[in-house]
Motif scaffolding. Sequence first.
Motif, mmCIF file in Angstrom:
data_model
loop_
_atom_site.group_PDB
_atom_site.id
_atom_site.type_symbol
_atom_site.label_atom_id
_atom_site.label_comp_id
_atom_site.label_asym_id
_atom_site.label_seq_id
_atom_site.Cartn_x
_atom_site.Cartn_y
_atom_site.Cartn_z
ATOM 1 N N ASN A 100 0.801 -1.221 0.000
ATOM 2 C CA ASN A 100 0.000 0.000 0.000
ATOM 3 C C ASN A 100 0.835 1.274 0.000
ATOM 4 N N ALA A 101 2.088 1.173 0.379
ATOM 5 C CA ALA A 101 2.946 2.349 0.460
ATOM 6 C C ALA A 101 3.074 3.025 -0.904
ATOM 7 N N PHE A 102 2.999 4.342 -0.871
ATOM 8 C CA PHE A 102 3.198 5.214 -2.043
ATOM 9 C C PHE A 102 2.112 5.054 -3.114
ATOM 10 N N ASP A 103 1.069 4.303 -2.821
ATOM 11 C CA ASP A 103 -0.077 4.262 -3.725
ATOM 12 C C ASP A 103 -1.060 5.329 -3.232
ATOM 13 N N LEU A 104 -1.006 6.495 -3.835
ATOM 14 C CA LEU A 104 -1.769 7.643 -3.357
ATOM 15 C C LEU A 104 -3.029 7.883 -4.190
ATOM 16 N N ARG A 105 -3.418 6.914 -4.989
ATOM 17 C CA ARG A 105 -4.645 7.056 -5.776
ATOM 18 C C ARG A 105 -5.867 7.104 -4.857
ATOM 19 N N LEU A 106 -6.834 7.896 -5.256
ATOM 20 C CA LEU A 106 -8.101 7.932 -4.536
ATOM 21 C C LEU A 106 -9.163 7.234 -5.378
ATOM 22 N N LYS A 107 -9.850 6.296 -4.776
ATOM 23 C CA LYS A 107 -10.934 5.595 -5.451
ATOM 24 C C LYS A 107 -12.234 6.381 -5.245
ATOM 25 N N ASN A 108 -12.756 6.940 -6.335
ATOM 26 C CA ASN A 108 -14.015 7.672 -6.266
ATOM 27 C C ASN A 108 -15.138 6.659 -6.112
ATOM 28 N N ILE A 109 -15.692 6.554 -4.889
ATOM 29 C CA ILE A 109 -16.668 5.508 -4.599
ATOM 30 C C ILE A 109 -18.123 5.987 -4.696
ATOM 31 N N ALA A 110 -18.339 7.282 -4.947
ATOM 32 C CA ALA A 110 -19.679 7.803 -5.258
ATOM 33 C C ALA A 110 -20.738 7.315 -4.268
ATOM 34 N N ASN A 111 -20.435 7.344 -2.975
ATOM 35 C CA ASN A 111 -21.306 6.668 -2.000
ATOM 36 C C ASN A 111 -21.969 7.572 -0.967
ATOM 37 N N THR A 112 -21.884 8.905 -1.115
ATOM 38 C CA THR A 112 -22.246 9.768 0.006
ATOM 39 C C THR A 112 -23.604 10.447 -0.134
ATOM 40 N N HIS A 113 -23.944 10.913 -1.305
ATOM 41 C CA HIS A 113 -25.208 11.630 -1.493
ATOM 42 C C HIS A 113 -25.674 11.415 -2.926
ATOM 43 N N VAL A 114 -26.938 11.743 -3.162
ATOM 44 C CA VAL A 114 -27.490 11.658 -4.516
ATOM 45 C C VAL A 114 -28.539 12.752 -4.649
ATOM 46 N N VAL A 115 -28.385 13.588 -5.686
ATOM 47 C CA VAL A 115 -29.307 14.704 -5.899
ATOM 48 C C VAL A 115 -29.611 14.813 -7.386
ATOM 49 N N GLN A 116 -30.776 15.354 -7.702
ATOM 50 C CA GLN A 116 -31.124 15.603 -9.091
ATOM 51 C C GLN A 116 -30.814 17.047 -9.437
ATOM 52 N N LEU A 117 -30.121 17.247 -10.558
ATOM 53 C CA LEU A 117 -29.802 18.579 -11.063
ATOM 54 C C LEU A 117 -30.085 18.573 -12.554
ATOM 55 N N GLY A 118 -31.132 19.257 -12.962
ATOM 56 C CA GLY A 118 -31.541 19.204 -14.356
ATOM 57 C C GLY A 118 -31.999 17.806 -14.719
ATOM 58 N N ASP A 119 -31.511 17.299 -15.859
ATOM 59 C CA ASP A 119 -31.925 15.963 -16.295
ATOM 60 C C ASP A 119 -30.978 14.878 -15.840
ATOM 61 N N GLN A 120 -30.073 15.239 -14.927
ATOM 62 C CA GLN A 120 -29.118 14.248 -14.435
ATOM 63 C C GLN A 120 -29.296 14.005 -12.946
ATOM 64 N N LEU A 121 -29.080 12.762 -12.570
ATOM 65 C CA LEU A 121 -28.995 12.391 -11.168
ATOM 66 C C LEU A 121 -27.518 12.275 -10.854
ATOM 67 N N LEU A 122 -27.060 12.964 -9.810
ATOM 68 C CA LEU A 122 -25.643 13.004 -9.484
ATOM 69 C C LEU A 122 -25.364 12.203 -8.217
ATOM 70 N N ALA A 123 -24.498 11.190 -8.335
ATOM 71 C CA ALA A 123 -24.000 10.446 -7.178
ATOM 72 C C ALA A 123 -22.720 11.139 -6.722
ATOM 73 N N LEU A 124 -22.700 11.575 -5.461
ATOM 74 C CA LEU A 124 -21.655 12.469 -4.979
ATOM 75 C C LEU A 124 -20.700 11.782 -4.000
ATOM 76 N N TRP A 125 -19.438 12.145 -4.138
ATOM 77 C CA TRP A 125 -18.368 11.783 -3.195
ATOM 78 C C TRP A 125 -17.440 12.979 -3.154
ATOM 79 N N GLU A 126 -17.260 13.585 -1.978
ATOM 80 C CA GLU A 126 -16.759 14.952 -1.916
ATOM 81 C C GLU A 126 -15.310 15.159 -2.332
ATOM 82 N N ALA A 127 -14.532 14.096 -2.500
ATOM 83 C CA ALA A 127 -13.124 14.276 -2.845
ATOM 84 C C ALA A 127 -12.866 14.312 -4.343
ATOM 85 N N ALA A 128 -13.915 14.162 -5.166
ATOM 86 C CA ALA A 128 -13.710 14.141 -6.616
ATOM 87 C C ALA A 128 -15.016 14.486 -7.315
ATOM 88 N N GLU A 129 -15.015 14.338 -8.642
ATOM 89 C CA GLU A 129 -16.177 14.712 -9.441
ATOM 90 C C GLU A 129 -17.371 13.787 -9.174
#
Length: 512
Positions: A124-153
């Motif tokens: 695990n050392a020096f592997d600094l990648r972040l896995k975007n797990i999209a697991n925290t919130h979900v909201v509708q914005l326009g015609d898209q539903l957005l699955a949110l995880w605050e550290a990335a898109e």
Amino acid sequence: MTVAASQPTGFQPAYERHDWSSAFRNVGVELSDVPLEPVRGTIPAELKGTLFRNGPGRLERGGQWVHHPFDGDGMISAFRFEGGQARLTNRFVRTEGWLAEEQAGRFVYRGVFGTQKPGGPLANAFDLRLKNIANTHVVQLGDQLLALWEAAEPHALDPRTLETRGLSRLEGLLKPGEAFSAHPRFDPGHHGEPRMVTFGVKAGPTSTVRLMEFASADQPDGVRAGDLVADSRHSFKGFAFLHDFAITPSWAVFLQNAVAFNPLPFVLGQKGAAQCLASKPGEAGQFWLVPRQPGHHAGARPLLLPAPEGFVFHHLNAFEDPATGEVVVDSIYYDDFPSIGPEVDYREIDFDSIPEGQLRRCRIDPSSGTVRSEWLEQRCCEFAMVNPAKQGLNARFAWMAVAQRERGNDPLQAIEKLDLQTGERLVWSAAPRGFVTEPVMVPRLTDDSPEEGAAEDIAAEDSGWVLVPVWNGARCATDLVILNAADMTEQAVLELPLAIPYGLHGSWSATA
């Protein structure tokens, strides 16, 4: 399951640990438009729209469990209501990490909250990648539903099928990997049109907050739902851990917790990034009052004011008091940053060893730079909300998840309605074998006439329903409970053909 006035101090909880911990499991099936029938009560015919929920749905791979449930892959549930009927659809978010680990049959990414790849620190050392797990919130914005995880898109989903459309940079507004909050706030129309207000933070010795506002409905002037209508950046000294914020018509209110971040154990593969956070003993946090572009203080510099000692994940609400000029912020405070050490199994956590959340009101005087505070609720609580129409205004009522007993830290087993003016409480309880997650208050679109002698604004504010997922330890599956928001009586219980681990956040859409 009962509703009653709050019980006297000293009441002891009655729950079994195995009932609580049995919720930690993998979601084993994805369902499409499955009808749900109430086992008790009836679904209100006026309830029309969709409850979206997000949370970790995969907690184990190849026999290895995540170190913390917050590292679990995001799974979206959609409960659609119309004409007294309900239907359920659920889907995992097809993130890059989820697809890779599904194929490998094991963890190939480290988790922010301590989950390690197989092979120990050297792997695990020096592997600094972040896995975007999209697991925290979900909201509708326009015609898209957005699955949110605050550290990335965010990830964009189809609102009807929940199929993953892909990573979304919101038509180029976000850079690759740019943080986008998992806790937006919805302005109901303080400046003439409804908006989704959100932020992203780049943390470091100096932290920068990007404050963004999006139209959340089509406007007569051609602005479409999802269009960016305000955008600003502000930098502050010190490391910022910001999960949530609050809004008023004039301000975006942030609380910079007094924490330090030592990245070395993360770099060396010994800890997850979040485990490298630590409170600064004896130091208080700081409020940041950032002017909103449509507000009365647009263009002014942010205000920095002291905050009480403690740690805050979530805020209930904020408002401006015209009588005093104060900005009032209600937040759930912990004595310290609650964390799970590297050697601790979260399924065996000692609740007495970690601090409980308690609801506290802070009155911030921008002119004098002073802050005074008082407790609103010292019962262990989390996931508090007001009627969405009162977001940013002086709300009278709050709904929140609470522990069964009034003092001490326990699993959340009840939903409380709190009168913020009188302190009166009504509690619906799922104890002894039920455990609740975040309640969502759904306002009635057409309010009933108030009872004789009742104030019309009070009747309107708590007219509607509270929807809450409940882990049912007796059948090792999830129920969805519908409560009357006014008197907290049970309207309907839907037993789901699905076992969903404890979730994080959800939202209601009247149009989906």
